[in-house]
Motif scaffolding. Structure first.
Motif, PDB file in Angstrom:
ATOM      1  N   GLY A 160       0.827  -1.195   0.000  1.00  0.00           N
ATOM      2  CA  GLY A 160       0.000   0.000   0.000  1.00  0.00           C
ATOM      3  C   GLY A 160       0.859   1.240   0.000  1.00  0.00           C
ATOM      4  N   PHE A 161       0.222   2.401   0.219  1.00  0.00           N
ATOM      5  CA  PHE A 161       0.938   3.660   0.307  1.00  0.00           C
ATOM      6  C   PHE A 161       0.417   4.405   1.533  1.00  0.00           C
ATOM      7  N   CYS A 162       0.783   5.671   1.668  1.00  0.00           N
ATOM      8  CA  CYS A 162       0.585   6.361   2.948  1.00  0.00           C
ATOM      9  C   CYS A 162      -0.854   6.333   3.444  1.00  0.00           C
ATOM     10  N   PHE A 163      -1.821   6.553   2.564  1.00  0.00           N
ATOM     11  CA  PHE A 163      -3.211   6.601   3.001  1.00  0.00           C
ATOM     12  C   PHE A 163      -3.672   5.249   3.541  1.00  0.00           C
ATOM     13  N   GLU A 164      -3.138   4.177   3.014  1.00  0.00           N
ATOM     14  CA  GLU A 164      -3.497   2.841   3.489  1.00  0.00           C
ATOM     15  C   GLU A 164      -2.651   2.426   4.692  1.00  0.00           C
ATOM     16  N   LEU A 165      -1.326   2.593   4.581  1.00  0.00           N
ATOM     17  CA  LEU A 165      -0.426   2.102   5.626  1.00  0.00           C
ATOM     18  C   LEU A 165      -0.608   2.851   6.941  1.00  0.00           C
ATOM     19  N   ASN A 166      -0.663   4.174   6.882  1.00  0.00           N
ATOM     20  CA  ASN A 166      -0.804   4.934   8.126  1.00  0.00           C
ATOM     21  C   ASN A 166      -2.195   4.770   8.736  1.00  0.00           C
ATOM     22  N   HIS A 167      -3.215   4.648   7.911  1.00  0.00           N
ATOM     23  CA  HIS A 167      -4.547   4.377   8.454  1.00  0.00           C
ATOM     24  C   HIS A 167      -4.579   3.016   9.144  1.00  0.00           C
ATOM     25  N   SER A 168      -3.932   2.028   8.534  1.00  0.00           N
ATOM     26  CA  SER A 168      -3.903   0.688   9.134  1.00  0.00           C
ATOM     27  C   SER A 168      -3.155   0.696  10.464  1.00  0.00           C
TER      28      SER A 168
ATOM     29  N   ALA B  60      13.972  19.456   3.411  1.00  0.00           N
ATOM     30  CA  ALA B  60      12.571  19.278   3.796  1.00  0.00           C
ATOM     31  C   ALA B  60      12.003  17.990   3.203  1.00  0.00           C
ATOM     32  N   MET B  61      11.227  17.277   4.021  1.00  0.00           N
ATOM     33  CA  MET B  61      10.506  16.099   3.550  1.00  0.00           C
ATOM     34  C   MET B  61       9.031  16.447   3.319  1.00  0.00           C
ATOM     35  N   TYR B  62       8.378  16.952   4.353  1.00  0.00           N
ATOM     36  CA  TYR B  62       7.000  17.431   4.208  1.00  0.00           C
ATOM     37  C   TYR B  62       6.630  18.310   5.392  1.00  0.00           C
ATOM     38  N   ARG B  63       5.590  19.105   5.208  1.00  0.00           N
ATOM     39  CA  ARG B  63       5.043  19.908   6.291  1.00  0.00           C
ATOM     40  C   ARG B  63       3.624  19.429   6.569  1.00  0.00           C
ATOM     41  N   PHE B  64       3.194  19.548   7.813  1.00  0.00           N
ATOM     42  CA  PHE B  64       1.922  18.933   8.183  1.00  0.00           C
ATOM     43  C   PHE B  64       1.149  19.801   9.168  1.00  0.00           C
ATOM     44  N   ALA B  65      -0.138  19.496   9.279  1.00  0.00           N
ATOM     45  CA  ALA B  65      -1.039  20.236  10.158  1.00  0.00           C
ATOM     46  C   ALA B  65      -1.087  19.537  11.516  1.00  0.00           C
TER      47      ALA B  65
ATOM     48  N   VAL C  93       3.795  12.209  19.557  1.00  0.00           N
ATOM     49  CA  VAL C  93       4.917  11.933  18.661  1.00  0.00           C
ATOM     50  C   VAL C  93       4.421  11.741  17.240  1.00  0.00           C
ATOM     51  N   LEU C  94       5.269  12.091  16.288  1.00  0.00           N
ATOM     52  CA  LEU C  94       4.983  11.883  14.876  1.00  0.00           C
ATOM     53  C   LEU C  94       5.378  10.464  14.494  1.00  0.00           C
ATOM     54  N   ILE C  95       4.423   9.731  13.889  1.00  0.00           N
ATOM     55  CA  ILE C  95       4.677   8.380  13.410  1.00  0.00           C
ATOM     56  C   ILE C  95       4.263   8.328  11.947  1.00  0.00           C
ATOM     57  N   ASP C  96       5.105   7.724  11.110  1.00  0.00           N
ATOM     58  CA  ASP C  96       4.810   7.681   9.678  1.00  0.00           C
ATOM     59  C   ASP C  96       5.469   6.451   9.069  1.00  0.00           C
ATOM     60  N   VAL C  97       4.650   5.492   8.626  1.00  0.00           N
ATOM     61  CA  VAL C  97       5.184   4.299   7.968  1.00  0.00           C
ATOM     62  C   VAL C  97       4.855   4.298   6.482  1.00  0.00           C
ATOM     63  N   GLY C  98       4.411   5.461   5.961  1.00  0.00           N
ATOM     64  CA  GLY C  98       4.010   5.537   4.567  1.00  0.00           C
ATOM     65  C   GLY C  98       4.820   6.487   3.731  1.00  0.00           C
ATOM     66  N   PHE C  99       6.065   6.778   4.156  1.00  0.00           N
ATOM     67  CA  PHE C  99       6.906   7.707   3.413  1.00  0.00           C
ATOM     68  C   PHE C  99       8.298   7.109   3.285  1.00  0.00           C
ATOM     69  N   ALA C 100       8.863   7.186   2.086  1.00  0.00           N
ATOM     70  CA  ALA C 100      10.207   6.640   1.888  1.00  0.00           C
ATOM     71  C   ALA C 100      11.210   7.349   2.784  1.00  0.00           C
TER      72      ALA C 100
ATOM     73  N   SER D 240      -1.071  15.830  -0.265  1.00  0.00           N
ATOM     74  CA  SER D 240      -1.143  14.484  -0.836  1.00  0.00           C
ATOM     75  C   SER D 240      -0.517  13.418   0.069  1.00  0.00           C
ATOM     76  N   HIS D 241      -0.412  13.718   1.351  1.00  0.00           N
ATOM     77  CA  HIS D 241       0.203  12.766   2.273  1.00  0.00           C
ATOM     78  C   HIS D 241      -0.506  12.853   3.625  1.00  0.00           C
ATOM     79  N   ILE D 242      -0.446  11.775   4.387  1.00  0.00           N
ATOM     80  CA  ILE D 242      -0.935  11.802   5.764  1.00  0.00           C
ATOM     81  C   ILE D 242       0.101  11.161   6.680  1.00  0.00           C
ATOM     82  N   ALA D 243       0.114  11.603   7.916  1.00  0.00           N
ATOM     83  CA  ALA D 243       0.962  11.029   8.962  1.00  0.00           C
ATOM     84  C   ALA D 243       0.112  10.907  10.222  1.00  0.00           C
ATOM     85  N   LEU D 244       0.707  10.411  11.293  1.00  0.00           N
ATOM     86  CA  LEU D 244      -0.030  10.186  12.535  1.00  0.00           C
ATOM     87  C   LEU D 244       0.602  10.939  13.699  1.00  0.00           C
ATOM     88  N   ALA D 245      -0.260  11.467  14.568  1.00  0.00           N
ATOM     89  CA  ALA D 245       0.172  11.993  15.861  1.00  0.00           C
ATOM     90  C   ALA D 245      -0.349  11.041  16.920  1.00  0.00           C
ATOM     91  N   VAL D 246       0.557  10.513  17.741  1.00  0.00           N
ATOM     92  CA  VAL D 246       0.193   9.473  18.704  1.00  0.00           C
ATOM     93  C   VAL D 246       0.572   9.918  20.110  1.00  0.00           C
TER      94      VAL D 246
END
Length: 218
Positions: A7-15, A130-135, A60-67, A45-51
């Motif tokens: 999958g990609f970020c929308f699938e992997l991070n949601h899972s 820079a890799m990405y910026r997020f809300a 903390v920022l967690i992201d398993v959907g970005f190279a 066009s990307h999502i990450a997680l705050a946990v």
């Protein structure tokens, strides 16, 4: 059809978010914009997680959907910096943007010099990029309009490489393994090597061998 579909970020991070919630951790989905050569095109066009891992520290920022994603959790604090076991460093900095208020940056470990043979920390670091910026305040739900717009963009826009090329990326104990349209690329503790693939048969064989994925008849 294929087995062990990736999958990609929308699938992997949601899972992963679902799993963490099942384990009792509060999780928020954050919308993000990916940097291209240090610039942003305005598309989220990307999502990450705050946990929330504990009441004693910031989320903390967690992201398993970005190279080349961080292998260490990063506290959502301006200037927070951490280095993973491969020697790459990551940090979070405030952006000044109204919505995407924090940026994830990465600094690769430098090329190995002769000094590295004596001292493994002797390699000179590269500059931050820079890799990405997020809300940081987001808590997007699956039916969110912004989330759906980002997903539609990734799946349908001809400018996105997901719609133009085949790509698989797998984190290994010492780096990353990437299968592109015509080559297999291995990054092992800062050293990158590439092996060309001559045809579709070799590509599928590499997919089976390195990623455990078998494609059916297309």
């Amino acid at each position: 059809p294929c087995s062990r579909s990736p999958g990609f970020c929308f699938e992997l991070n949601h899972s992963l978010g679902w799993l963490l919630r099942e384990l009792g951790f509060p999780v928020r989905v954050l919308l993000a914009q990916v940097a291209h050569a240090g610039e942003y095109d305005g598309v989220a066009s990307h999502i990450a997680l705050a946990v929330d891992v504990t009441d004693q520290v910031d989320p903390v920022l967690i992201d398993v959907g970005f190279a080349d994603n961080p292998r260490v959790p990063l506290q959502l604090v301006d200037g927070f910096e951490a280095r993973d076991d491969l020697g790459d460093a990551y940090r979070l900095v405030r952006t000044g943007h109204d919505r995407f208020t924090m940026e994830l940056q990465r600094r690769e470990r430098g090329e190995r010099s002769l000094d590295w043979l004596v001292d493994s920390s002797a390699a000179q670091p590269q500059s931050w990029h820079a890799m990405y910026r997020f809300a940081t305040e987001d808590d997007l739900q699956p039916d969110s309009t912004e989330l759906q717009a980002g997903l539609d963009y990734v799946l349908t826009n001809p400018a996105v490489f997901f719609t133009q090329k085949r790509l698989c990326c797998l984190a290994t104990a010492s780096g990353h393994l990437t299968l592109c349209s015509n080559r297999v690329q291995t990054r092992d503790r800062g050293v990158t090597r590439s092996e060309p693939l001559e045809d579709e048969e070799q590509w599928r064989a590499a997919l089976r061998k390195s990623f455990g994925i078998s494609l059916g008849t297309v």
